[in-house]
Write an enzyme that holds these catalytic residues in place. Structure first.
Site, PDB file in Angstrom:
ATOM      1  N   ASP A  22       0.874  -1.065   0.175  1.00 11.42           N
ATOM      2  CA  ASP A  22       0.024   0.016  -0.101  1.00 11.42           C
ATOM      3  C   ASP A  22       0.807   1.240   0.129  1.00 11.42           C
ATOM      4  O   ASP A  22       0.229   2.439  -0.212  1.00 11.42           O
ATOM      5  CB  ASP A  22      -0.868   0.162   1.236  1.00 11.42           C
ATOM      6  CG  ASP A  22      -2.181  -0.459   1.053  1.00 11.42           C
ATOM      7  OD1 ASP A  22      -2.424  -0.567  -0.011  1.00 11.42           O
ATOM      8  OD2 ASP A  22      -2.713  -1.079   2.037  1.00 11.42           O
TER       9      ASP A  22
HETATM   10  C1  GLC Z   1      -1.729  -3.852   5.244  1.00  7.72           C
HETATM   11  C2  GLC Z   1      -2.920  -3.964   4.429  1.00  7.72           C
HETATM   12  C3  GLC Z   1      -2.651  -4.823   3.621  1.00  7.72           C
HETATM   13  C4  GLC Z   1      -1.470  -4.501   2.610  1.00  7.72           C
HETATM   14  C5  GLC Z   1      -0.170  -4.453   3.747  1.00  7.72           C
HETATM   15  C6  GLC Z   1       1.065  -3.894   2.748  1.00  7.72           C
HETATM   16  O1  GLC Z   1      -1.588  -4.924   6.191  1.00  7.72           O
HETATM   17  O2  GLC Z   1      -3.845  -4.334   5.224  1.00  7.72           O
HETATM   18  O3  GLC Z   1      -3.848  -4.636   2.596  1.00  7.72           O
HETATM   19  O4  GLC Z   1      -1.173  -5.205   1.515  1.00  7.72           O
HETATM   20  O5  GLC Z   1      -0.513  -3.472   4.690  1.00  7.72           O
HETATM   21  O6  GLC Z   1       1.075  -2.836   2.763  1.00  7.72           O
HETATM   22  C1  GLC Z   2      -0.673   2.452   5.679  1.00  7.91           C
HETATM   23  C2  GLC Z   2       0.183   1.450   6.366  1.00  7.91           C
HETATM   24  C3  GLC Z   2      -0.226   0.092   5.578  1.00  7.91           C
HETATM   25  C4  GLC Z   2      -1.551   0.035   5.304  1.00  7.91           C
HETATM   26  C5  GLC Z   2      -2.371   0.946   4.875  1.00  7.91           C
HETATM   27  C6  GLC Z   2      -3.955   0.882   4.936  1.00  7.91           C
HETATM   28  O1  GLC Z   2      -0.410   2.911   4.477  1.00  7.91           O
HETATM   29  O2  GLC Z   2       1.510   1.571   6.247  1.00  7.91           O
HETATM   30  O3  GLC Z   2       0.737  -0.994   6.172  1.00  7.91           O
HETATM   31  O4  GLC Z   2      -1.805  -1.197   4.489  1.00  7.91           O
HETATM   32  O5  GLC Z   2      -2.019   2.141   5.782  1.00  7.91           O
HETATM   33  O6  GLC Z   2      -4.727   1.841   4.715  1.00  7.91           O
END
Ligand code: GLC
Ligand code: GLC
Length: 823
Positions: free
Chosen positions: A485
């Site tokens: 993300d």
């Molecule tokens: C969080 C989110 C997931 C994403 C991950 C890596 O665990 O829930 O959707 O893939 O972060 O950014």
């Molecule tokens: C932030 C976090 C990530 C997560 C995301 C969810 O980017 O670092 O881990 O997946 O929020 O919205």
């Protein structure tokens, strides 16, 4: 250092001190009514939706940690104490918290008065039942007082924290039975048709429903005025902060015990049956609920039902090996956590506030991989719900609200990995159940039934979305982000406060993801298999031709010489390449491309995993990237916003560790696959709980990486895709019992000296008793005997990647005795 121990026979983790490094929690509830409960009785309760239907209040950012909950107080002369230690924190003479599957118990004593609190949510009712037993272990009579305390949330947990100009005037309650049952009915007079109750199965000596009256305006729950005074005030709340507190004066002869049963429940009334008299709520359903839990026998019976439910679920996949830690994780805790992620997605934990995101599209599809064998019917419904938030072009809402099941337009779509996860979840469901009828279900797009297609039609949209959204190198476009993300290649955010997730265009024509390429190869093939199964061989052939193109792009433009490139940014520069100054190698494409089979025959896979071992490995797990970003990179986004070693910036992001472990099994490296498995495995890190900090029975999202000050420290426990992926890894790849469309295949990949093991697997109505002999090998089956018959293994290739030995399915046979000899 440990703060407790596993009691495997009881299926419990036993915490022996309340002072754990962080609150160590458990989840109560299996269907619609849920509670979080910590080892000091902190936590909160909600019905269906942690944001919109919150029963009890929790304060975020609280000091000290975890200081609102559902509390009991014992007043014994001048001493006041709690069975869970908080909130008064009087030193206890003994303390023990046992977290079990869907229930927790707290046993404590002070000055020879012992309390035992058992708390759980029964299978069939929307309530939390607490059975409180008090025992006088003195040689003389004792007179003590028991107080209960819960603070109501005014339903919408988000509004409850902000909208005081309204909320301080809306609170309403009713009381019956002289205070035994307290009804919380805020907003029931207008648009709500539900209320909450907190009742006890005995006459009380006092009650309070006003927080200020019970605590005192300037006190916290650690020093309630009413408890200090030994008397509630029988207050009736009007506005402000309604609570429910009972006072029971208890006389106990020497050696005597008394038990009280408290029920915290949620009640809904039909619109035309809301009232029994003007301004008096219809209490019939509440009375019926309370009547069910009046005596100990019925509470014990409900607990037995809950335990039987879990025993049954856990009999579906059961291993017996010579490795106690593997057995306890596989048989108990890993599967339990998978079920909790099914229930919660990422919505309610101690770190996910429950007021933010609802269900994630990619998160829920991946969670499904871990629980589909446990509750296939509910998995089926989940797939349909998720697919209903897809758009006609194959893209999808990134999140949806569990209560309404509608896509969340604040975040919208544009996360280009999302569509492919739908194929992953559906394929796993069908491989588990053989239920092809799900593909025929008519499923709406964006919840609009007028534009529905079959689920198979949705999968085609998913597949085509990636196939038609490619960049200059023939690799899939990344959109807002892929699984990571925080890799926001089209975002370019310059001002604080802008959301990396939604700022910038949702799609750029250039930035590409090698990770999505890996996904496309893996799930494109699974899509092709579904096409073959439904007889559409032309579509299967088309799909495989599209997959081949992306495979070729991944092994050329996606290859950096020693490992796979992570992505190309919006300027077509490489991300995750030796050409980069920082962030030269990322874990995700190494794990996912290799587990998809990319580069195995060309020798690239071996190189990629070697590079991971050399550059990303630590004793606490494999880091997400190296070297960590020390500067903010406008063109990369949030990934470079975290201090080095945390989260997506070089943290050990546990979710992707099993990908690398699975990748190692694909190459037959049993030792290395298991080493990676062990590094983040809760049962293995239990010994270093003072460093790891989070619960030693569940996975955390992240462990701080080598660059971080607190290397090895876990954060964000419970709600993480790590649970599902690790279960897939250990059950299907390491222990190697993999469900294919044609039946179970056996293909273990275990470390040297792991030894022989046995697995019981219930699958498609049959029970498989499988015994595996290691026979000196790390991978591969040389002999398979099924119900006494030697199986010819020459043609029995289970699937392209795993290549396992298929147990031939025989119509009508419900018991399979399987002997598998490795070598
Ligand atoms: C969080 C989110 C997931 C994403 C991950 C890596 O665990 O829930 O959707 O893939 O972060 O950014
Ligand atoms: C932030 C976090 C990530 C997560 C995301 C969810 O980017 O670092 O881990 O997946 O929020 O919205």
């Amino acid at each position: 250092m440990k703060y407790g121990y596993f009691d495997d026979a009881a299926l419990e983790y036993v915490i022996t001190t309340p002072k754990t490094p962080l609150p160590w929690i458990n989840y109560l509830g299996n269907k619609e009514f849920f509670s979080l409960i910590s080892n000091t009785c902190g936590g909160y309760t909600f019905y269906k939706d942690a944001k919109l239907l919150r029963l009890t209040r929790y304060r975020y950012n609280n000091v000290p940690y975890d200081n609102n909950g559902k509390y009991f107080f014992i007043k014994d002369g001048d001493t006041v104490w709690n069975p869970g230690w908080q909130p008064v924190k009087t030193a206890l003479d003994s303390y023990e918290c046992r977290h079990g599957l869907g229930y927790s118990t707290f046993t404590a004593s002070k000055k020879d008065i012992q309390t035992r609190v058992l708390t759980f949510v029964p299978m069939e009712d929307n309530c939390e039942v607490s059975k409180v037993t008090i025992t006088n272990n003195r040689s003389t009579d004792a007179e003590i007082q028991l107080f209960s305390y819960v603070e109501w949330c005014l339903w919408n947990a988000d509004d409850d924290m902000k909208n005081f100009q309204r909320n301080l005037s809306t609170g309403e309650v009713e009381v019956t039975g002289g205070g035994s049952v307290i009804y919380h009915k805020t907003e029931y007079r207008e648009r709500r048709n539900h209320y909450a109750i907190y009742g006890v199965n005995t006459a009380v000596d006092g009650f309070d429903t006003s927080r200020d009256a019970f605590l005192g305006a300037y006190n916290g729950p650690d020093s309630p005025d009413a408890v200090a005074a030994g008397a509630c005030t029988n207050s009736i709340a009007s506005g402000w902060s309604p609570i429910a507190a009972h006072q029971i004066n208890v006389k106990l002869a020497a050696g005597e015990s008394k038990t009280f049963i408290f029920t915290l429940g949620y009640i809904e009334n039909p619109e035309d049956q809301k009232w029994e008299a003007p301004s008096v709520v219809n209490k019939k359903p509440a009375e019926a609920m309370l009547a069910k839990y009046q005596d100990e026998a019925s509470v014990d019976k409900a607990l037995e039902e809950l335990k039987a439910y879990w025993k049954d679920l856990l009999s579906i996949y059961h291993v017996k090996s010579s490795n106690e830690k593997v057995d306890r994780m596989v048989n108990i805790w890993n599967q339990y956590q998978c079920m909790v992620t099914f229930n919660m997605s990422r919505s309610a934990s101690y770190y996910e506030s429950g007021i933010g995101r609802g269900m994630g599209f990619r998160d829920s599809c991946q969670d499904l991989l871990g629980f589909v064998h446990l509750i296939p019917d509910r998995a089926r419904q989940r797939i349909i719900d998720i697919a209903s938030t897809q758009f006609q072009d194959g893209s999808a809402y990134h999140q949806y609200q569990p209560l309404t099941k509608k896509g969340n337009s604040d975040i919208g779509s544009g996360f280009n990995d999302d569509p492919l996860w739908l194929i992953a979840g559906t394929s796993a469901y069908i491989r588990e159940t053989g239920d092809l009828s799900i593909l025929e279900e008519m499923v709406p797009f964006d919840n609009d039934m007028s534009v529905a297609k079959t689920l198979m039609g949705h999968l085609k949209c998913s597949f085509d979305f990636t196939a038609t959204h490619k960049g200059p190198h023939g690799l899939p476009l990344i959109g807002r982000a892929d699984w990571n993300d925080c890799l926001n290649l089209n975002c370019f955010s310059e001002h604080p406060g802008e959301s990396f997730q939604t700022f910038g265009p949702s799609e750029g024509p250039v930035a590409e993801s090698v990770f999505i390429a890996g996904m496309f190869v893996k799930y494109g093939e699974e899509y092709a298999q579904l096409c073959d199964l439904t007889g559409d061989h032309a579509e299967a052939e088309r799909a495989r031709a599209e997959v081949k193109k992306v495979y070729d792009a991944a092994t050329t433009a996606g290859w950096d010489g020693e490992w796979f490139v992570r992505a190309y940014d919006a300027n077509s520069n490489k991300v995750g390449s030796k050409e980069c100054e920082e962030g030269q190698i990322y874990i995700e494409p190494q794990g996912f491309c290799v587990l998809a089979g990319i580069g195995v025959k060309e020798g690239l896979a071996e190189k990629a995993l070697k590079s991971v071992e050399e550059r990303l490995d630590t004793k606490y797990g494999v880091m997400i990237l190296q070297p960590a970003y020390t500067k903010y990179h406008l063109e990369l986004g949030e990934v470079s916003s975290y201090p080095p070693g945390y989260k997506e910036n070089a943290g050990i992001f546990c979710h992707n560790n099993p990908w690398v472990s699975i990748a190692e099994t694909v190459l037959g490296h049993g030792d290395r696959a298991f080493e990676i498995y062990k590094k983040t495995c809760p049962a293995y890190v239990e010994e270093i709980s003072e460093i790891h900090c989070t619960e030693p029975y569940v996975y955390s999202q992240m462990v701080a990486g080598r660059d971080a000050k607190f290397h090895g420290q876990g954060k964000n426990s419970w709600l993480t895709g790590t649970a599902a992926w690790t279960f897939v890894n250990v059950s299907q790849y390491i222990l190697g019992v993999y469900p294919t469309h044609n039946g179970l295949s056996i293909n273990p990949c275990i470390p040297e000296g792991f030894g022989d093991f046995e697995i019981t697997r219930k699958y498609r109505g049959a029970t498989y008793n499988i015994s595996v002999k290691q026979n000196g090998a790390q991978k591969g089956i040389s002999k398979l005997i099924v119900n006494g018959k030697d199986i010819d293994l020459s043609g029995a290739k289970a699937d392209v990647v795993s290549g396992g030995a298929l147990i031939p399915y025989e119509e009508g046979v419900t018991e399979y005795k399987v002997e598998a000899i490795m070598g």
